[in-house]
Design an enzyme around this catalytic site. Structure first.
Site, short mmCIF file in Angstrom:
data_model
loop_
_atom_site.label_atom_id
_atom_site.label_comp_id
_atom_site.label_asym_id
_atom_site.label_seq_id
_atom_site.Cartn_x
_atom_site.Cartn_y
_atom_site.Cartn_z
N TYR A 1 36.86 36.75 36.85
CA TYR A 1 38.29 37.09 36.97
C TYR A 1 39.03 36.63 35.72
O TYR A 1 39.83 37.37 35.14
CB TYR A 1 38.80 36.39 38.23
CG TYR A 1 40.27 36.41 38.52
CD1 TYR A 1 40.89 37.52 39.09
CD2 TYR A 1 41.06 35.27 38.29
CE1 TYR A 1 42.24 37.50 39.41
CE2 TYR A 1 42.40 35.25 38.61
CZ TYR A 1 42.99 36.36 39.17
OH TYR A 1 44.33 36.34 39.49
N GLY B 1 51.22 47.62 42.45
CA GLY B 1 50.97 46.53 43.40
C GLY B 1 52.23 46.10 44.13
O GLY B 1 52.41 44.92 44.45
N1 LIG Z 1 48.44 34.97 44.16
C1 LIG Z 1 48.30 34.05 43.21
O1 LIG Z 1 48.27 32.84 43.49
C2 LIG Z 1 48.20 34.47 41.77
C3 LIG Z 1 48.24 35.79 41.36
N2 LIG Z 1 48.14 36.09 40.02
C4 LIG Z 1 48.20 37.47 39.54
O2 LIG Z 1 49.43 38.07 39.96
C5 LIG Z 1 49.23 39.47 40.20
C6 LIG Z 1 49.67 39.83 41.61
O3 LIG Z 1 48.87 39.10 42.54
P1 LIG Z 1 49.22 39.05 44.10
O4 LIG Z 1 50.53 39.67 44.32
O5 LIG Z 1 48.95 37.67 44.54
O6 LIG Z 1 48.08 39.98 44.69
P2 LIG Z 1 48.04 40.73 46.12
O7 LIG Z 1 46.61 40.75 46.51
O8 LIG Z 1 49.04 40.16 47.03
O9 LIG Z 1 48.49 42.21 45.74
C7 LIG Z 1 47.69 42.98 44.91
C8 LIG Z 1 48.22 44.40 44.92
O10 LIG Z 1 47.34 45.17 44.10
C9 LIG Z 1 47.09 46.40 44.74
N3 LIG Z 1 45.76 46.83 44.35
C10 LIG Z 1 44.60 46.12 44.36
N4 LIG Z 1 43.59 46.86 43.93
C11 LIG Z 1 44.09 48.08 43.63
C12 LIG Z 1 43.54 49.29 43.13
N5 LIG Z 1 42.23 49.39 42.84
N6 LIG Z 1 44.36 50.34 42.97
C13 LIG Z 1 45.67 50.25 43.27
N7 LIG Z 1 46.26 49.14 43.72
C14 LIG Z 1 45.47 48.07 43.90
C15 LIG Z 1 47.22 46.16 46.22
O11 LIG Z 1 47.66 47.37 46.82
P3 LIG Z 1 47.81 47.64 48.41
O12 LIG Z 1 48.86 46.69 48.88
O13 LIG Z 1 48.23 49.05 48.54
O14 LIG Z 1 46.45 47.32 48.98
C16 LIG Z 1 48.28 45.05 46.27
O15 LIG Z 1 49.55 45.60 46.43
C17 LIG Z 1 47.75 39.74 39.94
O16 LIG Z 1 47.57 40.18 38.62
C18 LIG Z 1 47.11 38.37 40.11
O17 LIG Z 1 45.92 38.28 39.35
C19 LIG Z 1 47.99 35.11 39.08
C20 LIG Z 1 47.94 33.80 39.45
C21 LIG Z 1 48.06 33.37 40.80
C1 LIG Z 2 45.37 31.27 41.58
C2 LIG Z 2 43.94 30.97 41.27
O1 LIG Z 2 43.23 30.82 42.50
C3 LIG Z 2 41.84 30.62 42.42
O2 LIG Z 2 41.57 29.31 42.03
P1 LIG Z 2 41.86 28.06 42.93
O3 LIG Z 2 43.16 27.46 42.54
O4 LIG Z 2 40.69 27.15 42.82
O5 LIG Z 2 41.97 28.73 44.37
P2 LIG Z 2 42.24 28.35 45.88
O6 LIG Z 2 43.68 28.43 46.17
O7 LIG Z 2 41.35 29.22 46.69
O8 LIG Z 2 41.72 26.84 46.06
C4 LIG Z 2 42.41 25.73 45.56
C5 LIG Z 2 41.76 24.46 46.03
O9 LIG Z 2 42.01 24.33 47.44
C6 LIG Z 2 40.81 24.02 48.13
N1 LIG Z 2 40.90 24.42 49.54
C7 LIG Z 2 40.93 23.59 50.59
N2 LIG Z 2 40.94 24.25 51.75
C8 LIG Z 2 40.97 25.58 51.41
C9 LIG Z 2 41.00 26.76 52.20
O10 LIG Z 2 41.01 26.74 53.43
N3 LIG Z 2 41.03 27.93 51.51
C10 LIG Z 2 41.05 27.97 50.13
N4 LIG Z 2 41.10 29.18 49.53
N5 LIG Z 2 40.98 26.85 49.36
C11 LIG Z 2 40.95 25.68 50.01
C12 LIG Z 2 39.75 24.73 47.32
O11 LIG Z 2 38.46 24.24 47.60
C13 LIG Z 2 40.23 24.43 45.89
O12 LIG Z 2 39.83 23.13 45.50
C14 LIG Z 2 41.17 31.49 41.39
O13 LIG Z 2 39.89 31.77 41.87
C15 LIG Z 2 42.03 32.56 40.93
O14 LIG Z 2 42.33 33.49 41.94
C16 LIG Z 2 43.33 32.04 40.46
O15 LIG Z 2 43.86 32.46 39.46
#
Ligand SMILES: NC(=O)C1=CN([C@@H]2O[C@H](COP(=O)(O)OP(=O)(O)OC[C@H]3O[C@@H](n4cnc5c(N)ncnc54)[C@H](OP(=O)(O)O)[C@@H]3O)[C@@H](O)[C@H]2O)C=CC1
Ligand SMILES: C[C@H]1O[C@H](OP(=O)(O)OP(=O)(O)OC[C@H]2O[C@@H](n3cnc4c(=O)[nH]c(N)nc43)[C@H](O)[C@@H]2O)[C@@H](O)[C@@H](O)C1=O
Length: 360
Positions: free
Chosen positions: A137, A11
């Site tokens: 998830y 990733g």
């Molecule tokens: N973003 C957040 O707020 C949070 C994220 N996490 C966790 O952190 C980790 C990273 O998340 P984040 O960086 O945000 O995610 P992104 O969506 O930004 O990146 C995910 C990456 O996974 C790769 N990927 C997805 N599906 C596949 C697949 N089937 N095969 C190969 N590669 C794949 C994508 O590749 P490509 O770029 O080539 O498409 C991409 O590079 C994850 O485990 C997520 O659950 C946890 C809490 C919060």
């Molecule tokens: C990191 C965490 O992220 C996910 O959980 P979440 O924290 O609920 O995700 P969120 O960032 O999408 O929303 C946070 C809050 O914000 C509000 N909200 C307002 N306005 C917008 C809006 O425009 N977009 C989104 N997405 N949310 C909005 C929304 O309604 C909610 O109350 C997990 O499913 C899972 O992926 C996980 O692990």
């Protein structure tokens, strides 16, 4: 980790994976192996097996996952549980088969119960029912923790798990339907500001609607108004109104992705599975570690911070037909702090930085 050890970052183009790669490079690591999703689908067991047999990485950061915001999680429930279980099963199992020295699994704080005592300690895992919007998830992520723990106990592997809070930063997903709240509000307010300034050039660039010169025609503008309306951005006279999902009352904790990457590298360098052994109870406990700031903010206040950073002057309205999700999920990062790591970038600075990145 030796500086020339072969490190696989699954990733590496994502929000966290790209920050981990950058952090490792800055710390002098030189030997990386990466594959895009297109080059290697991690849900494909045979392809993952061949990849590990060919590349033989010594260390693995598992930052690839099916990731999205609250509506994406709630809508594509099957994809979120299937893809995540398959990706992590394949990478964790092949790391065992091919003798990876250490692997880091990235989970999420949504593993904790919906009504968890706050702040959430590692101890609270599996003590009550989960938040429904992201239950598939979260169950995949809990399975990942238990898979690492079980392989360590049965086979003597060294797999560690980290549970990050909500993250944001460069290379985030800015899709207005599938992204998390922080990037979604940045993009919506960027568009809202452009709309109040009648800045059609910026709107078109952002929406990828070309040719730009075409939008001066009223028909094109109507199309754009309807696209913006779909995303909750409306113009009434001179005033622009912008939709925030839910009530605005949920509290969220946000961590800058480059801080997250720094914590991951810190733990990969310093922490082993054996450190989870409690000499007092003679038990392996809490094999995962929270990564967070220990500070949270309401969605309403977050929207204000972003509004001021971007300079959007319009009105915000709250759409309670959209889900709030869990009302509070604040980590207790004291275990991580106790090991000597603390975050560096606060929310205001992070929002400025990510908006600069978005503009570029
Ligand atoms: N973003 C957040 O707020 C949070 C994220 N996490 C966790 O952190 C980790 C990273 O998340 P984040 O960086 O945000 O995610 P992104 O969506 O930004 O990146 C995910 C990456 O996974 C790769 N990927 C997805 N599906 C596949 C697949 N089937 N095969 C190969 N590669 C794949 C994508 O590749 P490509 O770029 O080539 O498409 C991409 O590079 C994850 O485990 C997520 O659950 C946890 C809490 C919060
Ligand atoms: C990191 C965490 O992220 C996910 O959980 P979440 O924290 O609920 O995700 P969120 O960032 O999408 O929303 C946070 C809050 O914000 C509000 N909200 C307002 N306005 C917008 C809006 O425009 N977009 C989104 N997405 N949310 C909005 C929304 O309604 C909610 O109350 C997990 O499913 C899972 O992926 C996980 O692990």
């Amino acid at each position: 980790m030796k500086k020339d050890a072969k490190i696989y970052i699954a990733g590496h183009r994502g929000l966290v994976g790209s920050a981990i790669l950058k952090n490792l490079q800055a710390k002098g690591y030189t030997n990386f192996v990466t594959r895009t999703h297109k080059e290697l689908d991690l849900t494909d067991g045979a392809a993952v097996s061949t990849f590990f047999a060919t590349e033989k990485p010594a260390y693995v950061f598992l930052a690839a996952a099916k990731v999205g915001g609250i509506v994406a999680n709630n809508t594509y429930r099957a994809d979120f549980i299937y893809d995540n279980l398959m990706i992590q099963n394949n990478v964790i199992h092949q790391s065992f088969v091919h003798g990876v020295k250490k692997m880091m699994f990235l989970g999420s704080t949504c593993i904790y119960p919906k009504n968890c005592p706050q702040p959430m300690k590692e101890d609270y895992l599996l003590t009550d029912t989960l938040e429904y919007t992201n239950e598939p998830y979260a169950i995949a992520k809990i399975a990942g923790i238990k898979m690492c723990e079980s392989y360590n106990l049965q086979y003597g592997t060294n797999f560690i798990s980290v549970m990050p809070t909500n993250l944001y930063g460069p290379n985030d997903n800015f899709d207005l339907e599938k992204s998390h709240v922080l990037p979604a509000l940045i993009r919506k307010m960027h568009l809202g500001k452009a709309l109040e300034n009648n800045d059609w050039d910026t709107i078109c660039k952002d929406l990828d609607r070309l040719p730009i010169e075409g939008v001066n025609g009223s028909a094109q503008k109507d199309v754009i108004y309807s696209v913006l309306d779909k995303y909750g951005i409306q113009k009434n006279g001179d005033a622009v109104h912008l939709e925030i999902w839910g009530t605005g009352k949920p509290m969220r904790e946000f961590l800058w992705s480059e801080d997250m990457a720094d914590a991951c590298v810190f733990l990969m360098e310093k922490r082993d599975f054996k450190d989870c052994y409690d000499a007092g109870t003679k038990e392996i406990r809490n094999t995962h570690i929270n990564i967070g700031t220990g500070e949270d903010i309401s969605i309403k206040d977050l929207a204000q911070v972003i509004k001021e950073t971007i300079g959007f002057k319009g009105e915000l309205f709250f759409n309670s037909n959209k889900p709030d999700g869990t009302m509070k999920k604040l980590t207790d990062p004291s275990k991580l702090h106790g090991l000597g790591w603390k975050h560096a970038i606060d929310l205001e600075e992070g929002v400025e930085r990510v908006y600069d990145w978005y503009l570029k």
